[in-house]
Write a protein that holds these residues in place. Structure first.
Motif, mmCIF file in Angstrom:
data_model
loop_
_atom_site.group_PDB
_atom_site.id
_atom_site.type_symbol
_atom_site.label_atom_id
_atom_site.label_comp_id
_atom_site.label_asym_id
_atom_site.label_seq_id
_atom_site.Cartn_x
_atom_site.Cartn_y
_atom_site.Cartn_z
ATOM 1 N N SER A 262 -3.436 4.873 4.556
ATOM 2 C CA SER A 262 -2.914 4.240 3.768
ATOM 3 C C SER A 262 -3.933 3.919 2.469
ATOM 4 O O SER A 262 -5.255 4.102 2.408
ATOM 5 C CB SER A 262 -2.252 2.745 4.038
ATOM 6 N N LYS B 60 -5.742 -1.729 6.372
ATOM 7 C CA LYS B 60 -5.620 -0.455 6.477
ATOM 8 C C LYS B 60 -4.602 0.403 7.566
ATOM 9 O O LYS B 60 -4.395 -0.564 8.630
ATOM 10 C CB LYS B 60 -7.265 0.201 6.729
ATOM 11 N N GLY C 112 -4.843 1.563 -0.827
ATOM 12 C CA GLY C 112 -4.637 0.094 -1.554
ATOM 13 C C GLY C 112 -4.781 0.179 -2.830
ATOM 14 O O GLY C 112 -4.639 1.075 -3.511
ATOM 15 N N ARG D 171 0.999 -1.095 0.154
ATOM 16 C CA ARG D 171 -0.013 -0.132 0.004
ATOM 17 C C ARG D 171 0.721 1.333 0.045
ATOM 18 O O ARG D 171 1.830 1.211 0.545
ATOM 19 C CB ARG D 171 -1.001 -0.085 1.138
ATOM 20 N N THR E 259 -7.422 -6.243 2.271
ATOM 21 C CA THR E 259 -7.517 -4.854 2.522
ATOM 22 C C THR E 259 -7.056 -4.674 3.946
ATOM 23 O O THR E 259 -7.465 -4.851 4.879
ATOM 24 C CB THR E 259 -8.669 -4.215 2.493
#
Length: 482
Positions: A236, A284, A238, A212, A282
């Motif tokens: 961040s 984060k 992605g 990321r 994902t």
């Protein structure tokens, strides 16, 4: 460290003062703490953190039930951090930096067995052999590769920014295998059965690498007696790339009798596995804002560093998800099991506020003493992931850390050599047990799981860690200080 924002150790000049360097004094770690302070350098330099050793001892009290503990210990090498800072005489107002940084590095592995004779199967006479095997392993690493720059606006103010690619690697495995069986043949429905066993299994695996991007923006002010800074880190972003993706989960139950009715419960198995392109990841990281001040006397022989940083919350989200196999279950799945989104694992973050304090002073002309303290609170501790189920989070111990550090820097032949020690204490009390196998029942009507007792909120975890930190900074020819 897996669920803490301040786990990093970068250049020893910043690590040994607790990382309290947002307001100045970050040296080769300026690109991370406050890119505007890259302009503090008066000469180009290469900084290398050497790979030396650290020792961790982690103990989980009551992890598997009352007085049923787990522990993990390891000796490991501290990852290298490398930074190149550039000061060009042709562009004296600009300072640049390229860096590779290890932001987090955590590994823990624990296992435990139970083997006792107890009366757990209510529909059979006498006692049964009750055996359990519990295993938990977590590995997490986060590395940053970044480029940053700082520009001198006037005699006091500087602005800087940095761009990072974040490489996250997670491996988590949890296993609970429970069995109960009589040691002699038994009579069931009027027939002699030579061997009978009741079982419960709960296994899960999560593995991925996620890439990321994120940015930092900093302001830096410097005067004759103090300096101050502000650093903003974006959430961040992605979608760059992910690989190594594996996700598996299995739960099964067989030969369990309903304690309220005395009738056999339906056997079942729910199991599924997905990998690579079928898995979406994902991972984060939050928005944060840090502020700090550095105070020093006019001859710059003594320094006091302070930094605070606020990390914003992250709403619960699906960290790992995939489309389930339509044939993921077998047998009659009862109300005791929720098979919806079976391979989904969720994450989130509570807001966290950390602080750090450091001191630095010259013992003599070429020798400095450094010391620091910082907090490093867990953002997952007591996290509620509603509307998702709590058991869809990765199994972990969520520790609050407190870091103490101290060391010396010696300048010899124009180069800087730093060595020191860091002690880390991790604490978490009253966490829910992983499983309760010390007070098992045939079927737990509270948690709707077989061959185990109701989990209590009395798992207390402690980590003691000591690290040897050594680095070398190679200073190139001096340039203009304007």
């Amino acid at each position: 460290q897996i669920f803490n924002h301040w786990s990093h150790n970068f250049s020893e000049e910043s690590s040994l003062v607790g990382g309290a360097v947002v307001g100045g004094g970050a040296g080769s770690s300026s690109i991370f703490y406050n890119p505007a302070s890259i302009s503090e350098i008066a000469e180009s330099k290469l900084s290398v953190n050497m790979s030396l050793y650290s020792y961790d001892y982690l103990k989980y009290n009551n992890a598997l039930g009352t007085e049923n503990d787990m522990y993990s210990s390891r000796v490991y090498m501290i990852p290298r951090n490398v930074s190149l800072m550039l000061k060009s005489p042709k562009h004296p107002r600009w300072s640049l930096e390229i860096a590779y940084l290890n932001v987090a590095n955590f590994s823990a592995e624990s296992m435990s067995n139970t083997d006792v004779n107890i009366d757990i199967l209510t529909h059979l006479p006498g006692t049964e052999r009750y055996t359990t095997y519990s295993y938990i392993r977590t590995e997490f690493r986060n590395d940053f590769l970044g480029f940053g720059g700082s520009r001198k606006i006037n005699d006091h103010f500087y602005f800087g920014t940095s761009l990072f690619i974040s490489f996250k690697s997670l491996y988590s495995s949890y296993v609970a295998n429970l069995n109960a069986y009589p040691l002699e043949p038994v009579i069931i429905d009027g027939n002699e059965v030579l061997f009978f066993t009741a079982t419960y299994k709960d296994n899960e695996l999560v593995k991925f690498n996620d890439y990321r991007g994120l940015m930092k923006f900093g302001l830096f002010y410097k005067d004759t007696k103090f300096s101050a800074g502000i650093n903003i880190t974006t959430p961040s972003v992605g979608g760059i790339y992910s690989d190594g993706k594996r996700v598996q989960r299995e739960r099964s139950q067989s030969n369990i009798t309903d304690p309220t009715t005395g009738t056999p419960m339906e056997d079942y198995i729910i199991t599924d596995y997905a990998e690579v392109k079928d898995v979406k990841v994902t991972s984060k990281t939050p928005f944060s804002i840090a502020a700090g001040c550095t105070f020093y006397n006019p001859d710059k022989k003594r320094f006091i560093y302070t930094t605070v940083e606020y990390f914003a919350p992250i709403d619960p989200y699906r960290m790992v998800q995939t489309t389930e196999n339509p044939d993921y279950s077998g047998g009659s799945v009862t109300e005791s099991v929720d098979g919806e989104e079976w391979l989904t694992f969720v994450d989130g973050a509570k807001p966290v506020f950390n602080m750090a304090l450091g001191i630095r002073g010259y013992i003599k002309e070429n020798l400095m003493f450094l010391a620091g303290f910082k907090t490093n609170f867990s953002y997952k501790k007591h996290l509620n992931v509603y509307p998702f189920q709590q058991d869809k989070m990765v199994k972990s111990v969520d520790l609050d850390y407190y870091h103490l550090s101290g060391g010396l820097t010696l300048r010899i032949f124009g180069q800087d050599l730093t060595a020191g020690l860091q002690y880390k204490l991790g604490v978490n009390k009253n966490q829910t047990q992983f499983i309760n196998v010390t007070e098992p029942v045939e079927f737990n009507t509270t948690e709707l799981k077989a061959l185990q007792g109701t989990r209590q909120d009395d798992m207390n975890s402690f980590l003691n860690s000591i690290s040897l930190l050594v680095s070398a900074t190679f200073n190139f020819s001096k340039t203009s200080k304007n």
